[in-house]
Write a protein that holds these residues in place. Structure first.
Motif: not given
Length: 275
Positions: A233-260
């Protein structure tokens, strides 16, 4: 005639919908929670969708099939383009929440650190008075499907939290450490049409120009499609949109996607992907 054509392993498919975004011919669709080949004549047999599947549920096989039909593809794409969409703001007699889009104004704090007060949750035991917490929600609606991209419910340039539907339930401190200072949109990559979600999000990015987007998805494999949709969507929008990916485990921990450590579907349930 014998020719290459896509084959889908239903046991491995988790319905994430990423393959649909990788198929330019519209040959695939999510039906009853699984990817399906909707027409053999629509599949060109080139396998562009193969690399999109995180579960390895797609493969090319050589078998008897009707020839690829470009005219049928054009008709299919036109049908998808003109398919009726649920209006972003449809008035209803009972007052549809989506038709009441707007900001939520909150009184300024009278003392103490606002960050300390926001999201503070008190758990109570039996017989105790219920605790309270302050919501960090600043606008309505929050469901992406209800938003009108031409009239976003939050200011242009906002920081945006794009969360999977399950995230607010799985994360115990969403209003304390994720939502403050951000707009929010929630979506489900499994049970909502991926192409419609992509189109809506690209239009929203184009109009609202968020300064940054934090994607919070669940660790289950079917939720990875939300990150894929956000980046496309960021590519299609034509705008410079910075995206950060986070993963939420089922027990509630928030982890950067690259570390999960990715998880995968296997007999007996979901478990870590073998290294």
């Amino acid at each position: 005639m014998n020719r290459p054509i896509i084959e889908i392993d239903e046991e491995l498919c988790d319905g994430c919908g990423q393959c649909i975004l990788g198929c330019a011919e519209g040959a695939l669709a999510i039906v009853d929670g699984k990817a399906r080949l909707v027409g053999e004549v629509l599949c060109d047999g080139l396998g562009a969708c193969l690399g999109e599947c995180p579960q390895g549920a797609l493969k090319l096989v050589e078998r008897e099939a009707p020839p690829f039909d470009e005219d049928a593809v054009e008709k299919r794409l036109e049908e998808l383009k003109n398919a009726p969409q649920q209006p972003a703001q449809q008035p209803m007699g009972c007052g549809c929440p989506g038709s009441q889009a707007g900001r939520i104004e909150r009184p300024a704090p009278t003392g103490g650190c606002p960050g300390a007060a926001a999201g503070a949750v008190q758990k109570t035991g039996a017989g105790q008075a219920p605790g309270t917490f302050e919501s960090a929600l600043e606008h309505w609606p929050v469901k992406l499907r209800l938003m009108n991209p031409q009239n976003p419910p939050f200011p242009q340039g906002s920081r945006l939290l794009l969360a999977a539907d399950c995230a607010p339930v799985a994360h115990p401190a969403l209003h304390g450490d994720l939502l403050p200072g951000k707009a929010v949109a929630i979506a489900c990559p499994k049970f909502e049409d991926p192409q419609a979600t992509l189109d809506k999000l690209a239009a929203l990015f184009h109009a609202a120009e968020p300064s940054e987007v934090t994607v919070v998805r669940m660790e289950v494999p079917c939720c990875t499609g939300l990150s894929t949709i956000a980046h496309k969507a960021a590519e299609l929008s034509g705008k410079n949109v910075a995206i950060k990916d986070m993963v939420l485990t089922r027990d509630g921990r928030l982890v950067p996607a690259e570390e999960h450590q990715p998880m995968t579907m296997r007999p007996g349930g979901i478990g870590p992907r073998p290294m």
